[in-house]
Every structure is written in structure tokens, then in C-alpha cells.
Design an enzyme around this catalytic site. Structure first.
Site, short mmCIF file in Angstrom:
data_model
loop_
_atom_site.label_atom_id
_atom_site.label_comp_id
_atom_site.label_asym_id
_atom_site.label_seq_id
_atom_site.Cartn_x
_atom_site.Cartn_y
_atom_site.Cartn_z
N CYS A 27 0.84 -1.20 0.00
CA CYS A 27 0.00 0.00 0.00
C CYS A 27 0.88 1.26 0.00
CB CYS A 27 -0.91 0.02 1.23
SG CYS A 27 -1.98 -1.40 1.42
N ASP A 469 33.50 18.96 21.93
CA ASP A 469 33.93 20.34 22.16
C ASP A 469 34.04 20.56 23.67
OD1 ASP A 469 34.32 23.19 21.54
OD2 ASP A 469 32.35 23.39 22.50
#
Length: 773
Positions: A27, A469
Site C-alpha cells: 500500500c 567540544d
């Protein structure tokens, strides 16, 4: 915290559709192909788990474009609608136009919920009736001792409403597909049920099965020996009832898998207490709040929209918005998020974001967009499903012809062919990936983890390195000025005035720390002109007629400014203590060395240890000098440090690691991290960062708890493992069940139950992700 509009994918030219009638991956394939064929459509993605289509257009969205898309869906046998909240058009020009859609959106949400509830209730009613009527049919067919005169007619009377009333939605969908020369899962069920019922009626009316003394017994395999014609009402009824019950359970489970988005939508309060200019308090619809207006939050109430606290203090429960487990204390100047609950205290808040711009609305859109995406592995299932139903139809016909050719009775050939039709389950294939993605992204949103798409899950599995970081990620990001050493006749206050004036124009954490300390100690700072920022290295400008530079030693040297031995000693001493330093130069002379400190987050060491347990080696990447970075790394348990890195060099480090064969994650929170976040295999932005960082990332963490990084990785890997389990089961089930049915070894009624349980098992396996901790 803000999440950029572009990051959410809510730009003009996208339309969402609510779909009806989808039951399997075939479908999905058919609807996607129909939508893609519409002129002006760039891409079309259909999600079986949510029954939604997300369409990107070449031009701006419009009601006419939406109508064409709905018609395209209907042309292939399915239905679609365009709720008010699903159409996303260009930004409105006026404030009234901006806020009006929000009231419509809330109404549309209520309408959608009522529509789905009614559909579920209807399916549930049909399933319950089918099960109630089928049980005696199966019992009387299974147990000869229960068979009485004319029992076949009773079976006919009970089975017929199951076949033609309860299962009518299945037949209606099959007929609609047939009108468009298509076949789907409903086609298989309808053919199987209709064949068993029609044959049984014919045998009852015109054959020996109508004899009131005929006795039969239910068997797990089709009957080869027959004493006259037999009826198969129990097969027709059991297949229909099992399919309806399976779809009802599956629908409820799928709804549960996607409950996180509904919970997010429910967090937005419907009303707000507006504080007028004359001090009166008025209750108004929350959708009518405008930016800049003041509203009141009392204990136990939800914050109406994003804003900044003007007065008052309270503890806010953010658990359902950001995943924060403990209440957060807020006061004047603090930002608050719409949907948070005030556990105590009274706040007066100035609205800063309303409607579609709020954090809650953007989180919801981000989750919905993630659930609309397709993983690479899902596309394989879609390709298989595209030919699945025609292959099953051909196999069923071949099965019947084969058994007739080798001399088996027609009844045996019929039941074997019906078993092939009803045992096939493309539903499991179609649901394997989207249900897991919906459950995982929904659970992630509840925990403060926003995964932008299913393709991210596939990349997370391969991660072996994580670049982190330092400032604002591993550390608190709350720099404080801890030392000022002056030179060349400058005093501390004058040095702070010059440094604070220039740094006040920058958003960098170091700049904010220096500017804040300068303002506190010196009062109002002089204005700066000609401001220039050098990413990762420093800033400069003119203050009171003087050229002022506040920068890393490298930029100071590049400017040709002499750095004396005393200055170098001051820099070395601060570095040994793990402090970050910048140099203040005024008119080409070093005036001061300023030292700032940023403590590691208390949970950083725990998060780093968990990353290692996941097989990911953390690497600290920072623009700070080596000694400062190493001091921080040692405290949190990171052994590999890359220091003195400029923003563009972070992306280069990612590429170097990838060239060595490592899949790399980048974890950051600032503009400087955006290039590396975008180039990494998986970019992870902490939610306290900038919109640019969030836009460039694959995973956004709502909040600054570093433990969310390994948790996001664990959730992604668990989700991918669930997808693999679902697909393995779906493929294995069909590969085994179809040959067994074709060999005549499976009763169609049992085949129908197995088919229903197959798709239910996939959905329930995905639901386990909702319990992820």
C-alpha cells in the site's frame, strides 16, 4: 533554547496528508508512486506506522496542490485528507495571520483525535462481534460431539455476518483497489474469505453438505479425504475474525507507539493569564498571546509559551518537555519553556516566542519529520513489498492447479490455495521499520533526545570515535573571570573597561564572562566601534579612540605586538592551573592577561565512561591551548586531546579520523562547531547551544546533561536492533509460511491467525522501545 525553522524542515513547499486504508508495505509503495507522479512533487514519503504522507513540492504549498495530492491518493484506491495543521505554507505577513492558524491547529488536533478514536472504536466493535460469532462456528466445526442436526445451517447463519458485515471494510478496500486495477493485502484476505464462504454455501445448498446428519472435524491441515462435500464456514469466519482482531490490536499498538507526539501537543496549555498594562489579569486562549505581552504563571499551572521571567521565582518541572528529572529554579532574566509546570511560586513572564515558533511546537515538528523519514533498510522492504501481493496471487493459483493436477480433491486444492492467500503477511514487512522509528523517536523526545531521522540510527551503530567540544559541552560553559594581571602601567579597572567594552559585542562564553565582570566592577562600559570578531582567536575594535585587541596569544603575535617575558610567565602560570587566558592589547601594547575558568560538568566523567563502554573513544577538541585542555581532559577521564584548534580545523579532524576508517560523532553546542557537526557521521548538538549548531546536527539534546549523549547512542542502537529483529521475523515468517501453506500443511483458519499474529508481534516488539531508560 531555540530550534531553527530551517532545521525543522517547515519551509514553504511541504504538505502533510492523513491517509486511510493502508495496511501493508505494498500500500505504501502504491501511494508513494501515485504522489510522486503528481506534477510539482519533488519527494513523497509515506509512513505506515503513522498513516501519514509528507510531500515536498517544487513550489509553495497551496489548497489546489493539496487537492491534487488527495485526488492522486484516491485514484489508487485509498483515502486522504488535509487537516488544517498539516498544510505548511509560506510565513504569514501579519501577526493576526500568524496566530489565527494556531487556534485552528488546536481545533484540528482535537478533530484528528476524535476521528481516529471513532475509527478505532468502529474497528474494535467489528472485531468483537466477529470473535463472538466465530467462536461457536469454530467449536461446532472442531468437535463432532457438539454437532447436531442442521448445525451447518447454524454455522452459515453465524459466519455470514462475520464475512459480510464485520469484514466489510476489508472487502471495501479490496474492491476499491480492484477498481484501480491494483491488489493489496485486503485483496488477499477478501479472495480467501470469499472463496471459502462461497464454496461452503454452494455445498450447503446444492451438495451433500446440506444433509443434516453430516459430521466433520476441524484439522490443522486441509482435509484430503471427504465423505461428500464439506463446508468451510469456520475457515471464512476465523480468517475474517483473526484479521480484524489483529488489525484492531495492531492499530492500538501503533497508536501507543506514536503517543509521544500527542503528549507533546497536550503539553501546550489552552489558556493563559494575560497581565494587562493596568495590572489586571485576564484569562485568554493561549493561542492569542503575542510576543512582548506579559502573562502570569501560578503554582500548578503550565507556562503558556516561551518567554523570559520578568518577576517572581519558582521551580519548573521540565520532565515532559526536556527530560530533566529534577525541577529547575528560575527567576528574573531566566528563559522559560512553554509547557513546563510551575511546582511552586508565582511568575510574571514576557512572551518571546508564540505559536509555531515555540520550543514545544518545534520539538513536535522535529519528531514528526523524523517519523516521516525512511531508513535505507526500509526501502529494501518497500521494494520487496512492491511485488509481494502479485507473487502471492500467482503462488495461490499455482498451488490450486498443482494439487488438482496430481489428483487431489478440489476441496483440498481450494483450502491449500486459500491458506496461501491468507498466511501471506506484507503488513509485517511494512511495519517492521516505521513502528520502531516512531517508538524510538517518541521515547527519545520524552527523554530530551531528538533524533532527526531513521537514517541516523544506521550511522550511530558504526560510531567508534566521539569528538567533544570543551567549552559549553564538556564544561559548564559558564566562564567566570578569575584573574587579571596588568602590565605597562595599566590598572585593573582601566584594563577591564577596555576589555569589557570590546567583549560586550561578542557572544562567546569567554567574552560574556569578561564583559559581565567588567560591568559589575566598573559600571557602565564605554561604547565600541569598528568591532571585528576572529572566530576562535579573539575580537578587536575602537574604544574611546584607542585600538583594542582582546585575543589569544597567537593573534597578538600575528598583530606584531611584543609579548614580554612577564606576560609569558603569566600565561604559563594560568595554563598550569587549567585556566583559559586572553591578552588585552591597547594601541599595540600588552595591557593585561585575563584568566577565566570553566568547570567540567558534574556528570561529564560518568558520560565519558559510558561512551567507552559503548566502544566509542572520546576525544577532547578545543581552541584552548594544550595545557588547559589537558587539565580538563584529565579531570573527566579523556586521554586524547586536540588543542589549539580553529573552527574550520574541527571539521578537518573529523575527516582525518574518517579517512582512518573510524565512524565519527561530533558533540558541540556553538556556531564554531557547526562545520564539524555537519561533516561528522553523526552530529550531536546540546540543546543549550545555537540554532546553527542544532540545524547542522543529526541528534539534538534538549538540555545540557552530557549523559544524554551515550543515552542517545544507546537508544539509537536499540532501535536499529529492533528494526533488524522485526525485518528478520517478517522475512522469515513469509519465507516459511508460504511454502508450508502451498504444501497443503496448513489449515486456512490457522493461517489467518498466524498472519494476524505476525504483524501484531512486530508492533509489540517495537513497543518495547517505549520502556527504554
Amino acid at each position: 533554547m531555540g530550534i531553527s525553522e530551517h532545521a525543522e524542515g517547515t519551509q514553504p513547499g511541504t504538505i502533510d496528508l492523513e491517509l486511510e486504508g493502508l495496511h501493508c508495505a505494498s500500500c505504501v509503495k502504491r501511494v508513494e508512486s501515485a504522489l510522486a507522479a503528481v506534477e510539482g512533487v519533488r519527494t513523497a514519503r509515506v509512513n505506515l506506522a503513522t498513516n501519514k504522507a509528507h510531500i515536498e513540492l517544487a513550489d509553495a504549498a497551496s489548497p489546489q496542490a493539496a487537492a491534487k495530492l488527495v485526488e492522486a491518493v484516491r485514484s489508487v484506491g485509498y483515502d486522504a485528507r488535509t487537516p488544517a495543521r498539516s498544510q505548511r505554507v509560506a510565513a504569514p505577513a501579519t501577526r493576526d495571520e500568524l496566530h489565527a492558524p494556531e487556534a485552528q491547529r488546536a481545533s484540528a488536533e482535537q478533530h484528528d483525535h476524535a476521528h481516529h478514536h471513532a475509527a478505532d472504536a468502529n474497528l474494535g466493535k467489528r472485531a468483537k462481534v466477529a470473535l463472538a460469532l466465530t467462536a461457536p462456528v469454530v467449536l461446532v466445526s472442531m468437535v463432532p460431539a457438539l454437532q447436531f442436526r442442521y448445525w451447518q445451517w447454524v454455522a452459515f447463519a453465524l459466519a455470514t455476518p462475520v464475512v459480510w458485515w464485520a469484514a466489510w471494510p476489508i472487502h471495501h478496500a479490496a474492491l476499491r483497489a480492484a477498481r484501480h486495477r491494483a491488489a493489496n493485502m485486503d485483496t488477499l484476505i477478501t479472495l480467501g474469505v470469499a472463496a471459502a464462504w462461497t464454496y461452503s454455501v454452494a455445498a450447503l445448498l446444492f451438495g451433500e453438505a446440506g444433509d443434516p446428519d453430516t459430521h466433520m472435524q476441524f484439522t490443522l491441515v486441509p482435509r484430503r479425504s471427504v465423505g461428500g462435500q464439506e463446508v468451510y464456514f469456520e475457515i471464512a469466519a476465523a480468517v475474517a475474525a483473526a484479521t480484524l482482531a489483529g488489525r484492531w490490536i495492531e492499530t492500538r499498538a501503533r497508536r501507543a507507539a506514536g503517543s509521544a507526539v500527542r503528549k507533546l501537543l497536550e503539553l501546550a496549555p489552552s489558556e493563559a493569564t494575560l497581565l494587562t498594562d493596568d495590572g489586571r489579569e485576564l484569562r485568554i486562549p493561549a493561542a492569542e498571546l503575542a510576543v512582548g505581552q506579559l502573562f502570569v504563571v501560578r503554582p500548578g499551572e503550565r507556562v503558556a509559551t516561551d518567554g523570559v521571567v520578568e518577576s517572581g521565582q519558582a521551580a519548573l518541572d521540565l520532565a515532559l518537555v526536556t527530560g530533566e528529572s529534577l525541577p529547575v529554579a528560575v527567576g528574573p532574566g531566566d528563559e522559560v519553556v512553554g509547557g513546563a509546570i510551575a511546582t511552586d511560586g508565582r511568575l510574571v513572564v514576557r512572551a518571546t516566542r508564540v505559536g509555531a515558533d515555540t520550543t514545544l511546537a518545534q520539538i513536535t515538528r522535529l519528531v514528526e519529520n523524523a517519523q516521516a523519514g525512511k531508513a535505507r533498510i526500509e526501502r529494501l522492504a518497500d521494494r520487496v513489498a512492491g511485488v509481494f501481493v502479485p507473487v502471492v496471487l500467482a503462488l495461490s493459483a499455482a498451488t490450486s492447479l498443482f494439487w488438482l493436477a496430481v489428483g487431489e480433491p478440489f476441496t483440498f486444492a481450494l483450502t491449500a490455495a486459500v491458506a496461501v492467500l491468507v498466511v501471506a503477511c506484507p503488513c509485517a514487512l511494512g511495519l517492521a521499520t516505521p513502528t520502531a522509528v516512531v517508538a524510538a523517536t517518541g521515547r527519545g523526545a520524552e527523554l530530551g533526545i531528538l533524533i532527526k531521522g531513521p537514517e541516523v540510527l544506521e550511522r550511530v551503530r558504526r560510531l567508534r570515535r566521539a569528538l567533544l567540544d570543551k567549552t559549553g559541552t564538556v564544561t559548564r560553559g559558564e566562564m567566570t573571570l578569575v584573574g587579571v594581571e596588568t602590565f605597562d602601567g595599566f590598572d585593573t579597572e582601566r584594563a577591564l573597561q577596555f576589555a569589557g567594552a570590546v567583549e560586550s559585542a561578542s557572544e562567546h562564553p569567554i567574552a560574556r564572562a569578561i564583559a559581565s565582570a567588567a560591568a559589575t566592577r566598573c559600571g557602565e562600559l564605554p561604547p565600541v566601534s569598528g568591532f571585528r570578531a576572529h572566530a576562535g582567536r579573539g575580537v578587536e575594535g575602537q574604544v574611546a579612540g584607542h585600538e583594542v585587541v582582546v585575543a589569544r596569544p597567537a593573534l597578538i603575535a600575528q598583530r606584531g605586538i611584543d609579548v614580554s617575558a612577564a606576560v609569558r610567565d603569566a600565561l604559563d602560570h594560568a595554563a598550569r592551573e587549567g585556566r583559559t587566558t586572553v591578552v588585552l592589547a591597547v594601541d599595540g601594547r600588552v595591557a593585561a592577561v585575563l584568566a577565566v575558568s570553566d568547570e567540567p560538568r558534574p556528570e561529564a566523567a560518568e558520560a565519558i565512561a559510558e561512551l567507552r563502554r559503548q566502544g566509542i573513544e572520546p576525544v577532547l577538541v578545543t581552541g584552548d591551548e594544550q595545557r588547559v585542555a589537558s587539565a580538563v581532559a584529565e579531570r573527566v577521564g579523556i586521554s586524547e586531546v586536540v588543542a589549539g584548534v580553529l573552527p574550520h580545523e574541527k571539521a578537518a579532524i573529523v575527516e582525518k579520523l574518517r579517512a582512518r576508517g573510524f565512524a565519527v560523532a561530533m558533540v558541540g553546542d556553538g556556531i564554531n562547531d557547526a562545520p564539524a557537526l555537519a561533516s561528522a557521521d553523526v552530529g550531536i548538538a546540546v540543546g543549550s547551544g545555537t540554532d546553527v549548531a542544532i540545524e547542522a546536527s543529526d541528534i539534538t539534546l534538549i538540555g545540557s546533561d552530557l549523559r544524554l549523549v551515550p543515552r542517545a547512542i544507546a537508544l539509537s542502537r536499540r532501535a536499529l536492533r529492533t528494526i533488524h529483529q522485526n525485518l528478520a521475523w517478517a522475512f522469515a515468517y513469509n519465507l516459511v509460511a508460504l511454502p508450508v501453506a502451498a504444501a497443503g500443511l496448513l489449515n486456512p483458519a490457522i493461517a489467518g491467525i498466524a498472519m494476524a499474529l505476525s504483524s501484531v508481534s512486530v508492533v509489540t516488539n517495537s513497543l518495547r522501545l517505549r520502556r527504554f531508560r
